[in-house]
Design an enzyme around this catalytic site. Sequence first.
Site, short mmCIF file in Angstrom:
data_model
loop_
_atom_site.label_atom_id
_atom_site.label_comp_id
_atom_site.label_asym_id
_atom_site.label_seq_id
_atom_site.Cartn_x
_atom_site.Cartn_y
_atom_site.Cartn_z
N LYS A 78 38.24 -21.48 -31.87
CA LYS A 78 38.25 -20.03 -32.05
C LYS A 78 38.15 -19.34 -30.69
CE LYS A 78 35.63 -16.61 -34.83
NZ LYS A 78 34.51 -16.47 -35.78
N SER A 153 35.74 -14.51 -40.22
CA SER A 153 36.52 -14.15 -39.05
C SER A 153 37.22 -15.33 -38.38
CB SER A 153 35.60 -13.47 -38.02
OG SER A 153 34.61 -14.38 -37.55
N SER A 177 31.68 -16.76 -41.61
CA SER A 177 33.00 -16.85 -40.96
C SER A 177 33.57 -18.24 -40.76
CB SER A 177 32.96 -16.14 -39.61
OG SER A 177 33.05 -14.76 -39.83
N1 GLN Z 1 32.41 -11.10 -42.60
C1 GLN Z 1 31.16 -10.96 -41.94
C2 GLN Z 1 31.23 -9.81 -40.99
O1 GLN Z 1 32.19 -9.15 -40.98
C3 GLN Z 1 30.80 -12.23 -41.24
C4 GLN Z 1 31.47 -12.42 -39.95
C5 GLN Z 1 31.07 -13.67 -39.24
O2 GLN Z 1 30.46 -14.58 -39.82
N2 GLN Z 1 31.38 -13.70 -37.96
O3 GLN Z 1 30.33 -9.54 -40.25
#
Ligand code: GLN
Length: 486
Positions: A78, A153, A177
């Site tokens: 990532k 994400s 994420s």
């Molecule tokens: N979807 C969650 C957010 O928008 C988690 C994101 C993540 O785990 N980086 O914060």
Amino acid sequence: MEHYAFTLHGALDLLDSGAVTSVALTESVLARIDAVEPQVQAYLALDREGAMRQAEQADHLRKIGQGGPLCGVPLAVKDVLCTTSMPTTCGSRILEHFVAPYDATVITRLAQAGSVLLGKLAMDEFAMGSTSENCAFQTPNNPWKIGYVAGGSSGGSAAAVAADECFASLGTDTGGSIRQPASLCGTVGMKPTYGRVSRYGLVAFASSLDQVGPLTKDVQDCALMMNTISGYDPQDSTSIQLPVPDYTEALLEGLQGVRIGVPREYFGEGLDPEVDRVVRQGIAMLKEAGATIVDVTLPHTDYCVAVYYLIAPAEASSNLARFDGVRYGFRDRTADSLIDLYKRSRSQGFGDEVKRRILIGTYALSAGYYDAYYKKASQVRTLIKDDFAKAFSACDLIISPVCPTPSWKIGDKADDPLAMYLSDILTLSANLAGIPGMSVPCGFNAEGLPIGVQLQATHFNESILFRAAYNLEQRAGVAGKKPVFV
Ligand code: GLN
């Protein structure tokens, strides 16, 4: 079978037996990327020459008997993990051409294990989002259905693995994420215990929640990746000095005597009937494998979304203050004062969701509101943590859905932040409590979209997750199923 289609452990077997070289393996994956990437859009950066050089080096090391445990296997990460060989953009304009001066500890560990780093994968800007649509550059597609979200994400990390564009990847998980995109793309994904894996060189989103972890083609691959990245790092003050077990050993154990808790709050309103069906089938499979199923309760589940969406933005507003147009990345050249430079650089450099979070977080931390919002949220976080402690006195692991629905069309929730936040309801609590969580593919809906099952355990008990996940994988019979590109 083409070489790119093998699992990570399958590719290692090929390399060990001499049936393939790392150079040939890497060429196979690069050709696969050329074939499917126009549709998938998972890679933000691809380092072809660097990858081929590393592959040659890996073949040499293997020949002289000095190859590490992942020697010669091409991986990708990532784009929130610092790398000196390629830019680290975090999916943001503000870091568009930023090249980090050092490698993240997990990048160094993967390199020391002998793996080949192919490239950097698409993500929501600064890891804020659930579909990767908040990426400033491109939105990765779900390989199972182009035009559908890969999740977020770490959407690029899941899509690249599902589409055989790398043998495994790393993502990060602050509120789901890793687990959510893994579930939506039919890959395995693990969020380790907070403190298990070093965060040094991970660009911080919410420091008390962030954790790095693998996304892989099967459970054994996930154990191999965890063996490599786990462990104490003096550079990360939150990493814990505890021995790391060999996670592959857990795969061989059955489930006799293991108690699996089913939290009633995770099967409530808004759960897609097909997700419900697949998860219940998963529970039945674990029972067949010898586990005892018990009902548990996590009574503060309803507060997870509210608590997370105060704590995460609060920490983000503080962490993202460093992107000021002076020290890193994008700078507006028209400003006529320092304050104007900050304002213009940040206004143009950050996307809407990041700005929304900075505003919410700054508000929640400001004098006069701190007690009502940030402090209150931190107190409720303790109640959520206590819920798990109580539940784990009656069971060894907890099973649930990962995401209330399978993947959806790109664009469907993009303009509705609240609907997007609500889709995180089942994954946020593991981060708030700091416990490990895993998504394991378990079935498909009628449209052929993958559905994963979430397993959670007590702090530093990743081994029991691997044990249950491997048993589930053997019975679910979905590992090895691939999306078809037309
Ligand atoms: N979807 C969650 C957010 O928008 C988690 C994101 C993540 O785990 N980086 O914060």
